[in-house]
Design a protein around this motif. Structure first.
Motif, mmCIF file in Angstrom:
data_model
loop_
_atom_site.group_PDB
_atom_site.id
_atom_site.type_symbol
_atom_site.label_atom_id
_atom_site.label_comp_id
_atom_site.label_asym_id
_atom_site.label_seq_id
_atom_site.Cartn_x
_atom_site.Cartn_y
_atom_site.Cartn_z
ATOM 1 N N SER A 10 3.006 25.520 -52.090
ATOM 2 C CA SER A 10 3.005 24.599 -53.230
ATOM 3 C C SER A 10 4.418 24.405 -53.765
ATOM 4 O O SER A 10 5.150 25.372 -53.963
ATOM 5 C CB SER A 10 2.124 25.137 -54.360
ATOM 6 O OG SER A 10 0.769 25.100 -53.986
ATOM 7 N N LEU A 53 0.394 16.224 -47.607
ATOM 8 C CA LEU A 53 -0.166 16.625 -48.892
ATOM 9 C C LEU A 53 -1.610 17.071 -48.705
ATOM 10 O O LEU A 53 -2.396 16.385 -48.058
ATOM 11 C CB LEU A 53 -0.105 15.447 -49.871
ATOM 12 C CG LEU A 53 -0.637 15.688 -51.277
ATOM 13 C CD1 LEU A 53 0.186 16.748 -52.009
ATOM 14 C CD2 LEU A 53 -0.637 14.384 -52.070
ATOM 15 N N THR A 59 -3.386 21.208 -55.640
ATOM 16 C CA THR A 59 -2.588 20.031 -55.999
ATOM 17 C C THR A 59 -3.075 19.505 -57.344
ATOM 18 O O THR A 59 -4.269 19.282 -57.531
ATOM 19 C CB THR A 59 -2.701 18.933 -54.926
ATOM 20 O OG1 THR A 59 -2.120 19.407 -53.709
ATOM 21 C CG2 THR A 59 -1.993 17.658 -55.358
ATOM 22 N N PHE A 144 2.415 20.119 -55.964
ATOM 23 C CA PHE A 144 2.108 19.488 -54.685
ATOM 24 C C PHE A 144 1.806 20.595 -53.692
ATOM 25 O O PHE A 144 2.711 21.318 -53.272
ATOM 26 C CB PHE A 144 3.301 18.688 -54.148
ATOM 27 C CG PHE A 144 3.469 17.322 -54.729
ATOM 28 C CD1 PHE A 144 2.392 16.531 -55.075
ATOM 29 C CD2 PHE A 144 4.736 16.799 -54.892
ATOM 30 C CE1 PHE A 144 2.561 15.255 -55.583
ATOM 31 C CE2 PHE A 144 4.925 15.526 -55.394
ATOM 32 C CZ PHE A 144 3.828 14.758 -55.744
ATOM 33 N N ASN A 145 0.539 20.765 -53.316
ATOM 34 C CA ASN A 145 0.207 21.732 -52.279
ATOM 35 C C ASN A 145 0.171 20.981 -50.957
ATOM 36 O O ASN A 145 -0.451 19.928 -50.851
ATOM 37 C CB ASN A 145 -1.143 22.404 -52.558
ATOM 38 C CG ASN A 145 -1.461 23.466 -51.536
ATOM 39 O OD1 ASN A 145 -2.090 23.197 -50.524
ATOM 40 N ND2 ASN A 145 -0.991 24.679 -51.786
#
Length: 152
Positions: A10, A53, A59, A144-145
């Motif tokens: 992440s 993504l 996320t 943002f994972n």
């Protein structure tokens, strides 16, 4: 011959939202390298060649600390040059990552992993309905994972 390896991690960033009532505020750009944000992940490797993504938790992109009655008018967020205007943000609309914005955040993520310096650069613009100070602790929190790739 190099092989493609991958890991999941992440990228997290926080923008502090401070400004005076009725004034259009542009938050100074915050920049963090992907290497610094991802270094502690299992199977981490560098240099990062790309990424995808991962949708759903963890996320998330949200505004934290917003009090009832405070409105962030005409709120926009720019990540790696990709901008989106969310309109007026209230306590009911603090979750910016939803079905209507997945395309925007996917484009922003892709711009981040495609950047030459592999850095997340984020900034915000809005007009607060009330003064916001550091003590109010209002922030945009970006997580943002993704699945990241590197060659070895």
């Amino acid at each position: 011959m190099k092989e493609t390896h991958h890991f999941t991690g992440s990228c997290e960033q926080k923008l502090s939202l401070i400004g005076f009532q009725g004034s259009t505020v542009e938050i100074t750009e915050v920049a963090n390298s992907l290497d610094d944000m991802l270094r502690g992940n299992i199977n981490y490797g560098t240099p990062i060649a790309g990424g995808v993504l991962n949708f759903g938790e963890p996320t998330s992109i949200k505004i934290t600390g917003l009090k009832a009655g405070v409105v962030l008018k005409n709120f926009s967020l720019t990540i790696n040059g990709v901008e989106h205007t969310f309109g007026d943000i209230t306590t009911q609309t603090v979750n910016l990552y939803n079905s209507g914005t997945i395309d925007y955040f996917t484009r922003a993520f892709n711009a981040m992993v495609a950047s030459n310096d592999k850095t997340m650069r984020s900034k915000a613009k809005f007009t607060p309905s009330h003064d916001l100070s550091r003590a109010d602790d209002v922030n945009v929190e970006i997580v943002f994972n993704g699945t990241f790739f590197y060659l070895k």
